[in-house]
Design an enzyme around this catalytic site. Structure first.
Site, PDB file in Angstrom:
ATOM      1  N   ASP A  23     -25.714  28.102 107.800  1.00  0.00           N
ATOM      2  CA  ASP A  23     -26.036  29.434 107.264  1.00  0.00           C
ATOM      3  C   ASP A  23     -25.956  29.487 105.736  1.00  0.00           C
ATOM      4  O   ASP A  23     -26.775  30.137 105.074  1.00  0.00           O
ATOM      5  CB  ASP A  23     -25.053  30.481 107.803  1.00  0.00           C
ATOM      6  CG  ASP A  23     -25.266  30.784 109.277  1.00  0.00           C
ATOM      7  OD1 ASP A  23     -26.295  30.371 109.832  1.00  0.00           O
ATOM      8  OD2 ASP A  23     -24.386  31.448 109.868  1.00  0.00           O
ATOM      9  N   HIS A  24     -24.919  28.823 105.180  1.00  0.00           N
ATOM     10  CA  HIS A  24     -24.686  28.989 103.737  1.00  0.00           C
ATOM     11  C   HIS A  24     -25.675  28.225 102.867  1.00  0.00           C
ATOM     12  O   HIS A  24     -25.756  28.475 101.670  1.00  0.00           O
ATOM     13  CB  HIS A  24     -23.243  28.663 103.387  1.00  0.00           C
ATOM     14  CG  HIS A  24     -22.294  29.711 103.911  1.00  0.00           C
ATOM     15  ND1 HIS A  24     -22.689  31.010 104.120  1.00  0.00           N
ATOM     16  CD2 HIS A  24     -20.999  29.643 104.287  1.00  0.00           C
ATOM     17  CE1 HIS A  24     -21.673  31.699 104.590  1.00  0.00           C
ATOM     18  NE2 HIS A  24     -20.629  30.898 104.716  1.00  0.00           N
ATOM     19  N   GLU A  48     -17.248  29.771 123.375  1.00  0.00           N
ATOM     20  CA  GLU A  48     -16.779  29.216 122.105  1.00  0.00           C
ATOM     21  C   GLU A  48     -15.520  29.988 121.740  1.00  0.00           C
ATOM     22  O   GLU A  48     -15.579  31.194 121.463  1.00  0.00           O
ATOM     23  CB  GLU A  48     -17.840  29.356 121.010  1.00  0.00           C
ATOM     24  CG  GLU A  48     -17.348  28.795 119.672  1.00  0.00           C
ATOM     25  CD  GLU A  48     -18.339  28.975 118.534  1.00  0.00           C
ATOM     26  OE1 GLU A  48     -19.544  29.168 118.782  1.00  0.00           O
ATOM     27  OE2 GLU A  48     -17.885  28.940 117.372  1.00  0.00           O
ATOM     28  N   ARG A  92     -29.335  38.401 106.168  1.00  0.00           N
ATOM     29  CA  ARG A  92     -28.799  38.124 104.833  1.00  0.00           C
ATOM     30  C   ARG A  92     -28.883  36.644 104.449  1.00  0.00           C
ATOM     31  O   ARG A  92     -28.863  36.313 103.279  1.00  0.00           O
ATOM     32  CB  ARG A  92     -27.363  38.629 104.692  1.00  0.00           C
ATOM     33  CG  ARG A  92     -26.355  37.823 105.463  1.00  0.00           C
ATOM     34  CD  ARG A  92     -24.945  38.187 105.057  1.00  0.00           C
ATOM     35  NE  ARG A  92     -24.521  39.454 105.603  1.00  0.00           N
ATOM     36  CZ  ARG A  92     -23.260  39.703 105.978  1.00  0.00           C
ATOM     37  NH1 ARG A  92     -22.339  38.781 105.837  1.00  0.00           N
ATOM     38  NH2 ARG A  92     -22.923  40.856 106.474  1.00  0.00           N
ATOM     39  N   HIS A 109     -14.739  28.442 113.936  1.00  0.00           N
ATOM     40  CA  HIS A 109     -14.505  29.477 112.929  1.00  0.00           C
ATOM     41  C   HIS A 109     -13.275  29.137 112.095  1.00  0.00           C
ATOM     42  O   HIS A 109     -12.187  28.977 112.628  1.00  0.00           O
ATOM     43  CB  HIS A 109     -14.350  30.881 113.517  1.00  0.00           C
ATOM     44  CG  HIS A 109     -14.840  31.920 112.535  1.00  0.00           C
ATOM     45  ND1 HIS A 109     -14.079  32.387 111.511  1.00  0.00           N
ATOM     46  CD2 HIS A 109     -16.049  32.517 112.403  1.00  0.00           C
ATOM     47  CE1 HIS A 109     -14.795  33.237 110.795  1.00  0.00           C
ATOM     48  NE2 HIS A 109     -16.002  33.341 111.310  1.00  0.00           N
ATOM     49  N   GLY A 110     -13.511  28.981 110.804  1.00  0.00           N
ATOM     50  CA  GLY A 110     -12.414  28.742 109.870  1.00  0.00           C
ATOM     51  C   GLY A 110     -11.850  27.330 109.913  1.00  0.00           C
ATOM     52  O   GLY A 110     -10.813  27.065 109.302  1.00  0.00           O
ATOM     53  N   ARG A 131     -28.650  36.943 111.578  1.00  0.00           N
ATOM     54  CA  ARG A 131     -27.993  38.253 111.503  1.00  0.00           C
ATOM     55  C   ARG A 131     -29.038  39.364 111.516  1.00  0.00           C
ATOM     56  O   ARG A 131     -30.165  39.187 111.031  1.00  0.00           O
ATOM     57  CB  ARG A 131     -27.148  38.361 110.235  1.00  0.00           C
ATOM     58  CG  ARG A 131     -25.974  37.396 110.174  1.00  0.00           C
ATOM     59  CD  ARG A 131     -25.065  37.754 109.020  1.00  0.00           C
ATOM     60  NE  ARG A 131     -24.303  38.949 109.324  1.00  0.00           N
ATOM     61  CZ  ARG A 131     -23.044  38.964 109.756  1.00  0.00           C
ATOM     62  NH1 ARG A 131     -22.377  37.825 109.895  1.00  0.00           N
ATOM     63  NH2 ARG A 131     -22.435  40.088 110.013  1.00  0.00           N
ATOM     64  N   HIS A 175     -26.859  31.469 112.383  1.00  0.00           N
ATOM     65  CA  HIS A 175     -26.641  32.846 112.842  1.00  0.00           C
ATOM     66  C   HIS A 175     -27.779  33.697 112.291  1.00  0.00           C
ATOM     67  O   HIS A 175     -27.896  33.872 111.077  1.00  0.00           O
ATOM     68  CB  HIS A 175     -25.281  33.332 112.308  1.00  0.00           C
ATOM     69  CG  HIS A 175     -24.904  34.706 112.775  1.00  0.00           C
ATOM     70  ND1 HIS A 175     -23.670  35.260 112.496  1.00  0.00           N
ATOM     71  CD2 HIS A 175     -25.568  35.641 113.504  1.00  0.00           C
ATOM     72  CE1 HIS A 175     -23.598  36.458 113.037  1.00  0.00           C
ATOM     73  NE2 HIS A 175     -24.739  36.726 113.638  1.00  0.00           N
ATOM     74  N   THR A 178     -18.255  36.643 110.747  1.00  0.00           N
ATOM     75  CA  THR A 178     -17.899  37.162 112.065  1.00  0.00           C
ATOM     76  C   THR A 178     -16.377  37.357 112.117  1.00  0.00           C
ATOM     77  O   THR A 178     -15.615  36.430 111.832  1.00  0.00           O
ATOM     78  CB  THR A 178     -18.346  36.165 113.153  1.00  0.00           C
ATOM     79  OG1 THR A 178     -19.698  35.808 112.890  1.00  0.00           O
ATOM     80  CG2 THR A 178     -18.253  36.800 114.534  1.00  0.00           C
ATOM     81  N   HIS A 218     -18.566  26.645 106.905  1.00  0.00           N
ATOM     82  CA  HIS A 218     -18.164  26.875 105.517  1.00  0.00           C
ATOM     83  C   HIS A 218     -17.543  25.650 104.849  1.00  0.00           C
ATOM     84  O   HIS A 218     -17.928  25.278 103.737  1.00  0.00           O
ATOM     85  CB  HIS A 218     -17.193  28.065 105.451  1.00  0.00           C
ATOM     86  CG  HIS A 218     -16.789  28.411 104.060  1.00  0.00           C
ATOM     87  ND1 HIS A 218     -17.525  29.249 103.250  1.00  0.00           N
ATOM     88  CD2 HIS A 218     -15.748  27.977 103.307  1.00  0.00           C
ATOM     89  CE1 HIS A 218     -16.947  29.329 102.066  1.00  0.00           C
ATOM     90  NE2 HIS A 218     -15.860  28.579 102.076  1.00  0.00           N
ATOM     91  N   GLU A 259     -26.666  31.734 116.898  1.00  0.00           N
ATOM     92  CA  GLU A 259     -25.735  32.838 117.136  1.00  0.00           C
ATOM     93  C   GLU A 259     -26.484  34.143 116.939  1.00  0.00           C
ATOM     94  O   GLU A 259     -27.257  34.282 115.985  1.00  0.00           O
ATOM     95  CB  GLU A 259     -24.582  32.788 116.130  1.00  0.00           C
ATOM     96  CG  GLU A 259     -23.767  31.533 116.187  1.00  0.00           C
ATOM     97  CD  GLU A 259     -22.767  31.464 115.042  1.00  0.00           C
ATOM     98  OE1 GLU A 259     -22.666  32.421 114.253  1.00  0.00           O
ATOM     99  OE2 GLU A 259     -22.101  30.438 114.927  1.00  0.00           O
TER     100      GLU A 259
HETATM  101  N1  PXP Z   1     -18.608  30.065 115.229  1.00  0.00           N
HETATM  102  C1  PXP Z   1     -19.107  31.314 115.050  1.00  0.00           C
HETATM  103  C2  PXP Z   1     -19.365  32.149 116.244  1.00  0.00           C
HETATM  104  C3  PXP Z   1     -19.372  31.799 113.758  1.00  0.00           C
HETATM  105  O1  PXP Z   1     -19.866  33.039 113.609  1.00  0.00           O
HETATM  106  C4  PXP Z   1     -19.143  30.967 112.644  1.00  0.00           C
HETATM  107  C5  PXP Z   1     -19.458  31.439 111.255  1.00  0.00           C
HETATM  108  O2  PXP Z   1     -20.805  31.706 111.139  1.00  0.00           O
HETATM  109  C6  PXP Z   1     -18.643  29.671 112.885  1.00  0.00           C
HETATM  110  C7  PXP Z   1     -18.367  29.255 114.184  1.00  0.00           C
HETATM  111  C8  PXP Z   1     -18.381  28.717 111.778  1.00  0.00           C
HETATM  112  O3  PXP Z   1     -17.317  29.186 111.001  1.00  0.00           O
HETATM  113  P1  PXP Z   1     -17.018  28.542 109.593  1.00  0.00           P
HETATM  114  O4  PXP Z   1     -18.200  28.825 108.717  1.00  0.00           O
HETATM  115  O5  PXP Z   1     -15.781  29.256 109.139  1.00  0.00           O
HETATM  116  O6  PXP Z   1     -16.810  27.081 109.810  1.00  0.00           O
END
Ligand code: PXP
Length: 236
Positions: free
Chosen positions: A8-9, A150, A48, A189-190, A44, A42, A100, A212, A69
């Site tokens: 995404d980034h 997930e 964005r 996530h994270g 959105r 994702h 998210t 990220h 996503e």
């Molecule tokens: N899983 C989901 C459902 C997410 O929305 C995200 C962030 O878009 C991630 C995983 C990945 O998270 P991160 O960017 O913090 O690694």
């Protein structure tokens, strides 16, 4: 353990200028070359970062699994049926959130999730649900007809040191329940280059979604080459 890279980034950088580059597909192909087992984006509602045209390009361009996503809306279901990713991950979406913020409340939105999941599964698209590490959510995902979950590792990633073990245990318990219910268990996530290690130790988790921290490292790891290339160009 499989790795799906969330790109995404890459689109976030492009959209900051509404420019042509960097293209998510280009990043996806490099990620695949480096060994990624899948690519996640994702789409959105506010578009964005990832745009509809990125989905088409990724669908045609990548060789591994495409996971998209999306929020549980008719608009998104129709896009999924058109683009046909290998997998759709249902996520909650709040308009002004930075990312998210938590798992989907599958218990609360059971009917809508079941309808959405049914439409996609009938079309041969796998459905995963992003949820918090709670047994009632895992059970609701199974009842709704998802093939995978997930588990949200965001709370684990942000937990103060004394609570990390508690959050990790919650994830492990939910993972075990998911696998016992016949669901494929993913997590994300994270996660970063440090906190990912204990998650790799949860045997039921077969795939991680990481975005990220990988894009952040890519930006810095590539900085020297990018500057050298420009300096070299100016010298000529
Ligand atoms: N899983 C989901 C459902 C997410 O929305 C995200 C962030 O878009 C991630 C995983 C990945 O998270 P991160 O960017 O913090 O690694």
């Amino acid at each position: 353990m499989r790795l799906a890279v969330n790109i995404d980034h890459i689109a976030t950088i492009r959209e900051a200028r509404k420019a042509r580059e960097p293209q998510p597909l280009a990043a996806a192909l490099i990620a695949e070359r480096a060994g990624a087992h899948g690519i996640t984006v994702h789409l959105r509602t506010d578009r964005r970062h990832i745009q509809d045209r990125d989905l088409e390009a990724l669908r045609q361009g990548i060789a591994t699994k495409l996971n998209v996503e999306m929020a549980v809306t008719d608009e998104m279901a129709n896009i999924a049926l058109k683009v046909r990713p290998d997998q759709v991950t249902l996520v909650p979406e709040r308009p002004r959130e930075l990312t998210t913020e938590g798992g989907l409340d599958v218990v609360q939105s059971a009917d809508a999730v079941k309808r959405f999941t049914g439409r996609l599964r009938d079309a041969g698209i796998a459905v995963s649900i992003f949820l918090d590490a709670e047994l009632r959510q895992v059970e609701a995902a199974q009842v709704a007809g998802a093939g995978a979950i997930e588990i949200n590792t965001g709370r684990y990633a942000e937990a103060p040191a004394p609570d990390v073990k508690i959050e990790l245990d919650r994830i492990a318990v939910a993972a075990r329940a998911g696998a016992a219910a016949g669901l494929e268990v993913l997590a994300g996530h994270g996660l970063d280059y440090v906190n990912v290690k204990p998650i790799v130790g949860v045997p039921e988790i077969v795939e991680l979604n990481i975005g990220h921290s990988i894009v952040a490292r890519a930006a810095l790891a590539g900085m020297e080459t990018a500057v050298r290339d420009m300096v070299e160009l100016l010298r000529r």
